[in-house]
Design an enzyme around this catalytic site. Structure first.
Site, short mmCIF file in Angstrom:
data_model
loop_
_atom_site.label_atom_id
_atom_site.label_comp_id
_atom_site.label_asym_id
_atom_site.label_seq_id
_atom_site.Cartn_x
_atom_site.Cartn_y
_atom_site.Cartn_z
N SER A 171 4.71 3.66 0.54
CA SER A 171 4.10 4.48 -0.50
C SER A 171 3.21 3.60 -1.37
O SER A 171 3.50 2.42 -1.58
CB SER A 171 5.19 5.13 -1.37
OG SER A 171 4.62 5.94 -2.37
N LYS B 297 11.70 7.53 3.22
CA LYS B 297 10.33 7.88 2.81
C LYS B 297 10.10 9.39 2.91
O LYS B 297 9.38 9.97 2.08
CB LYS B 297 9.32 7.13 3.69
CG LYS B 297 7.85 7.47 3.42
CD LYS B 297 7.44 7.23 1.99
CE LYS B 297 5.94 7.15 1.79
NZ LYS B 297 5.16 8.22 2.39
N GLU C 59 8.40 14.06 -4.22
CA GLU C 59 7.01 14.07 -4.70
C GLU C 59 6.46 15.49 -4.74
O GLU C 59 5.78 15.89 -5.71
CB GLU C 59 6.17 13.19 -3.78
CG GLU C 59 4.69 13.12 -4.09
CD GLU C 59 3.96 12.34 -3.01
OE1 GLU C 59 3.19 12.95 -2.24
OE2 GLU C 59 4.19 11.12 -2.91
N HIS D 111 11.58 10.79 -0.14
CA HIS D 111 10.67 10.38 -1.23
C HIS D 111 9.52 11.38 -1.34
O HIS D 111 9.16 11.84 -2.43
CB HIS D 111 10.17 8.96 -0.95
CG HIS D 111 8.96 8.54 -1.72
ND1 HIS D 111 7.68 8.97 -1.40
CD2 HIS D 111 8.82 7.72 -2.78
CE1 HIS D 111 6.81 8.43 -2.24
NE2 HIS D 111 7.47 7.67 -3.09
N ASN D 112 8.91 11.72 -0.21
CA ASN D 112 7.77 12.64 -0.23
C ASN D 112 8.19 14.06 -0.59
O ASN D 112 7.44 14.80 -1.23
CB ASN D 112 7.06 12.62 1.12
CG ASN D 112 6.13 11.43 1.26
OD1 ASN D 112 6.35 10.40 0.64
ND2 ASN D 112 5.11 11.56 2.07
#
Length: 301
Positions: A121, A173, A180, A176-177
């Site tokens: 990221s 990840k 987001e 994480h997205n």
């Protein structure tokens, strides 16, 4: 440490430049000749094929992939499988589905090749700010790559780490997205509500600047949002169409598989889908239903 970089799009090129600034040797390959020339201008070497790139690297080789998820990654991984020697390492720094990563890693293990997944990221700001890296793979292998991760990270000791075995990096990840997505949706809805309170004539950029300091909702994402509002407070010329990279979908899929409720992330993904329907059949049908049961007026196109 010397490594090969495959994929010299904006993010890959920025990562290569940061590595070069940190004293690493970089050789890169991209089908785009202009991208290769730009890499050479920064002091690296380039190759016009994967075969030439592998041949140019010292053993044990380290090859970092920054290519789109899916077929392109599969094709690249498959080609490299026939070119690398036992002990060589491939790092997938793209947004691959962690299930694909597990499959690829198993194939590489059969050939005594190491496969490391690095959820990355930082986007276009990574060159200046450093990258956040969530790494999955064999512990000893990741340790040998430590100088690379330390150079790419915001500092040697922050913003990166081995989070688990192979697959764990891309899974982390992915989540994480998904987070987001939810954060972006909350900011967008909040600022929209502020904008619609027209009798207060609120300056959205000013509000964002106030929230950036001391507020519990401050974040880098808010910094970027506020910057966008300073440049284009009315969002003029921007279509209300929001794309998704696929990771939000994978996050929701994983939540269903694990029976974990993630309503905010799921709804934020649905809102992205909704943004793409500029002629909503569902909304038309809703209007029709209200007319059928209550005689409510229908607004004509």
């Amino acid at each position: 440490m010397e490594l090969g970089m495959v994929g010299l799009g904006r993010m890959g090129a920025n990562m290569a430049e940061r590595l070069l600034r940190g004293g690493h040797k970089v050789a890169g390959f991209d089908p785009n000749a202009d991208a290769r020339k730009a890499l050479e201008a920064n002091g690296a070497t380039s190759a016009d094929s994967l075969q030439a790139l592998v041949k140019a690297l010292p053993t044990p080789r380290v090859v970092w992939l920054m290519v789109p998820s899916g077929k392109i990654t599969d094709d690249t991984v498959e080609t490299l499988l026939g070119l690398l020697d036992p002990g060589d390492i491939v790092i997938d720094g793209g947004n691959s589905n962690y299930k694909d990563t597990l499959r690829r890693a198993a194939t590489y293990a059969d050939k005594k090749l190491q496969y490391v997944d690095c959820g990355t990221s930082g986007g276009i700001w990574g060159l200046a700010e450093g990258y956040s890296m969530m790494i999955g793979g064999d512990e000893k292998t990741v340790d040998t790559l430590k100088p690379i991760f330390q150079t790419l990270a915001p500092t040697k000791d922050t913003g990166w780490g081995r989070v688990g075995p192979v697959g764990a990096g891309h899974f982390t990840k992915m989540v994480h997205n998904g987070i987001e997505y939810g954060m972006m949706q909350a900011y967008a809805e909040g600022f929209s509500l502020l904008k619609h309170k027209t009798d207060f004539n609120l300056d959205l950029h000013q509000v964002g600047e106030i929230w950036r300091y001391g507020s519990v909702v401050r974040s880098w994402l808010l910094d970027l949002t506020t910057d966008a509002l300073s440049k284009n407070p009315e969002m003029a010329g921007i279509a209300p169409y929001v794309v998704d990279s696929g990771e939000g979908r994978w996050t929701v899929d994983a939540a269903m598989e694990l029976s974990v409720p993630i309503p905010v992330i799921t709804l934020s993904l649905m809102e992205r889908y909704r943004s793409r329907d500029d002629d909503s059949f569902a909304d038309k049908l809703l209007a029709s239903m209200r007319n059928e049961f209550g005689g409510h007026a229908i607004k004509k196109e």
